[in-house]
Design a protein around this motif. Sequence first.
Motif, short mmCIF file in Angstrom:
data_model
loop_
_atom_site.label_atom_id
_atom_site.label_comp_id
_atom_site.label_asym_id
_atom_site.label_seq_id
_atom_site.Cartn_x
_atom_site.Cartn_y
_atom_site.Cartn_z
N GLN A 192 0.61 -1.16 0.07
CA GLN A 192 -0.19 0.00 0.07
C GLN A 192 1.00 1.42 -0.13
OE1 GLN A 192 -2.26 -1.35 3.56
NE2 GLN A 192 -4.12 -0.77 2.33
N LEU A 193 2.00 1.24 0.79
CA LEU A 193 2.86 2.48 0.96
C LEU A 193 3.52 2.52 -0.55
CD1 LEU A 193 4.37 1.96 4.45
CD2 LEU A 193 2.85 3.99 3.72
N ALA A 194 3.94 1.35 -1.02
CA ALA A 194 4.52 1.71 -2.30
C ALA A 194 3.62 1.86 -3.46
CB ALA A 194 5.11 0.14 -2.64
N ASN A 195 2.45 1.69 -3.56
CA ASN A 195 1.45 2.10 -4.34
C ASN A 195 1.13 3.61 -4.33
OD1 ASN A 195 -0.72 1.48 -6.39
ND2 ASN A 195 -2.18 2.39 -4.85
N GLU A 196 1.10 4.14 -2.72
CA GLU A 196 0.79 5.44 -2.47
C GLU A 196 2.20 6.22 -3.03
OE1 GLU A 196 0.06 5.30 1.66
OE2 GLU A 196 -1.85 4.30 1.51
N ALA A 197 3.20 6.15 -3.02
CA ALA A 197 4.31 6.70 -3.25
C ALA A 197 4.15 6.96 -4.63
CB ALA A 197 5.63 6.09 -3.13
N CYS A 198 4.11 5.85 -5.38
CA CYS A 198 3.97 5.82 -6.91
C CYS A 198 3.00 6.81 -7.49
CB CYS A 198 3.84 4.41 -7.60
SG CYS A 198 5.14 3.25 -7.43
N LEU A 199 1.67 6.81 -7.02
CA LEU A 199 0.80 7.69 -7.33
C LEU A 199 1.25 9.34 -6.93
CD1 LEU A 199 -2.19 5.59 -6.00
CD2 LEU A 199 -1.68 6.24 -8.42
N ARG A 200 1.71 9.44 -5.77
CA ARG A 200 2.27 10.64 -5.51
C ARG A 200 3.40 11.14 -6.30
NH1 ARG A 200 5.06 12.41 0.37
NH2 ARG A 200 5.37 14.56 -0.15
N PHE A 201 4.01 10.34 -6.86
CA PHE A 201 4.95 11.03 -7.98
C PHE A 201 4.61 10.77 -9.15
CE2 PHE A 201 7.92 9.56 -4.35
CZ PHE A 201 7.97 10.94 -3.70
N GLY A 202 3.24 10.86 -9.60
CA GLY A 202 2.74 10.87 -10.98
C GLY A 202 2.75 9.78 -11.77
N ILE A 203 2.90 8.56 -11.26
CA ILE A 203 2.94 7.22 -11.94
C ILE A 203 1.55 6.56 -11.84
CG2 ILE A 203 3.82 4.74 -12.09
CD1 ILE A 203 6.44 5.77 -10.68
N LYS A 204 0.70 6.86 -12.88
CA LYS A 204 -0.68 6.33 -13.03
C LYS A 204 -0.56 4.79 -12.99
CE LYS A 204 -2.12 10.64 -15.08
NZ LYS A 204 -2.61 11.51 -16.34
N SER A 205 -1.61 4.28 -12.23
CA SER A 205 -1.84 2.63 -12.39
C SER A 205 -0.51 2.00 -12.16
CB SER A 205 -2.59 2.33 -13.53
OG SER A 205 -3.87 2.95 -13.76
N PRO A 206 0.29 2.15 -11.08
CA PRO A 206 1.78 1.66 -10.89
C PRO A 206 1.59 -0.08 -10.77
CG PRO A 206 0.81 2.80 -8.83
CD PRO A 206 -0.05 3.13 -9.89
N LEU A 207 2.46 -0.51 -11.19
CA LEU A 207 2.60 -1.94 -11.23
C LEU A 207 3.65 -2.31 -10.46
CD1 LEU A 207 1.59 -4.93 -12.25
CD2 LEU A 207 3.25 -4.75 -14.16
N ILE A 208 3.35 -3.32 -9.37
CA ILE A 208 4.25 -3.39 -8.17
C ILE A 208 4.59 -4.92 -8.28
CG2 ILE A 208 4.29 -3.43 -5.70
CD1 ILE A 208 2.24 -1.37 -5.64
N GLY A 209 5.75 -5.12 -8.15
CA GLY A 209 6.37 -6.47 -8.31
C GLY A 209 6.83 -6.90 -6.80
N VAL A 210 6.30 -7.98 -6.22
CA VAL A 210 6.50 -8.50 -4.84
C VAL A 210 7.43 -9.64 -5.09
CG1 VAL A 210 5.49 -9.08 -2.83
CG2 VAL A 210 4.24 -7.57 -4.19
N ALA A 211 8.65 -9.40 -4.35
CA ALA A 211 9.75 -10.44 -4.12
C ALA A 211 9.23 -11.56 -3.37
CB ALA A 211 10.86 -10.02 -3.80
#
Length: 348
Positions: A192-211
């Motif tokens: 969730q924090l990763a998604n919020e950060a990407c949105l804040r920095f202008g990345i629309k619909s970020p894709l998150i890879g989880v190790a």
Amino acid sequence: MSSSTKPILGITMGDPAGIGPEVIAKASAQQSVYELARPIVVGDAAVIREAVKIANVDTAVNPVGKVSEARFEFGAVDVLDLKNVDIASLKLGAVSAMAGEASFDAVTTVISLAMNHEIDATVTAPINKESINKAGHHFSGHTEIYGEYTSTKDYTMLLVDGNLKVVHVSTHVSLRKACDLVKKERILKVIQLANEACLRFGIKSPLIGVAGLNPHASDGGLFGWEEEKEIAPAVELARQMHINAEGPIPPDTLFSKARGGQYDIAVAMYHDQGHIPLKVLGFLWDEKMKKWESVNGINITLGLPIIRVSVDHGTAFDIAGQGKASEQSLLHAIEYAAKMAEGGQVEW
């Protein structure tokens, strides 16, 4: 932007026995910093004066007692003088309680300034964990200090170098404990924090890879159970929250894919899993010259009520006082902090 509207950045001195003061001196001697922000160093003015000599840069030092007294003029770096270092007894490149106390004092002071809205963002130079613990402050790093002094429970470390961005489920704990911390609830919060950060920095619909945690993300349970029991369920919950997350992905391929653009951000399960790929890319050692040719990458703490951006290198006691330390990472940290304080989009 007029100088009076530029964000005020509080830059901590870091451990006075390390390279923090000299990289601050080098960065402060660059006019580009003052074009971005109004910087004020939080630490000991005498240490910064010595660092200016070590770095051999052309800048004066302007000690002040409070932020409102700072002039923010290129050519004279403002220092909120804590007067907490005995220069005569300071030994560069060595662990000491005095240095630990001074660096810890700078960090807690800058946090207080930001929480009281006297500054717009904080930037941290490196501290030495052994020194601050020797001084009686039992924290494993900046991230944990910020969490404690901002009363923040859910936070995570974000490392950035170019387009590679990595957040961490755990950081400064033993590897054995890190495995125990791979829990569904924590993994979901970091996603969730990763998604919020990407949105804040202008990345629309970020894709998150989880190790994954284990080799080959456990290969269907052959090498562990954490992927099936903890990581996959967290990813599924994230998807139910309309977050674009994929995983668990084998760690030996995830970061290459993220670097290549397949993922906007990667979630690492523990400290070294996330740090190693970033530092292989951003840190270049020149064996012939016996120095770092490049030290890139920054560290942002997500989830805090204030902005914290840091260099992504340590105190480098082995070269402290030699004037060899690179200010690249600090310049990048200042740039990111300024843009974040302005609420603008950061160019990844």
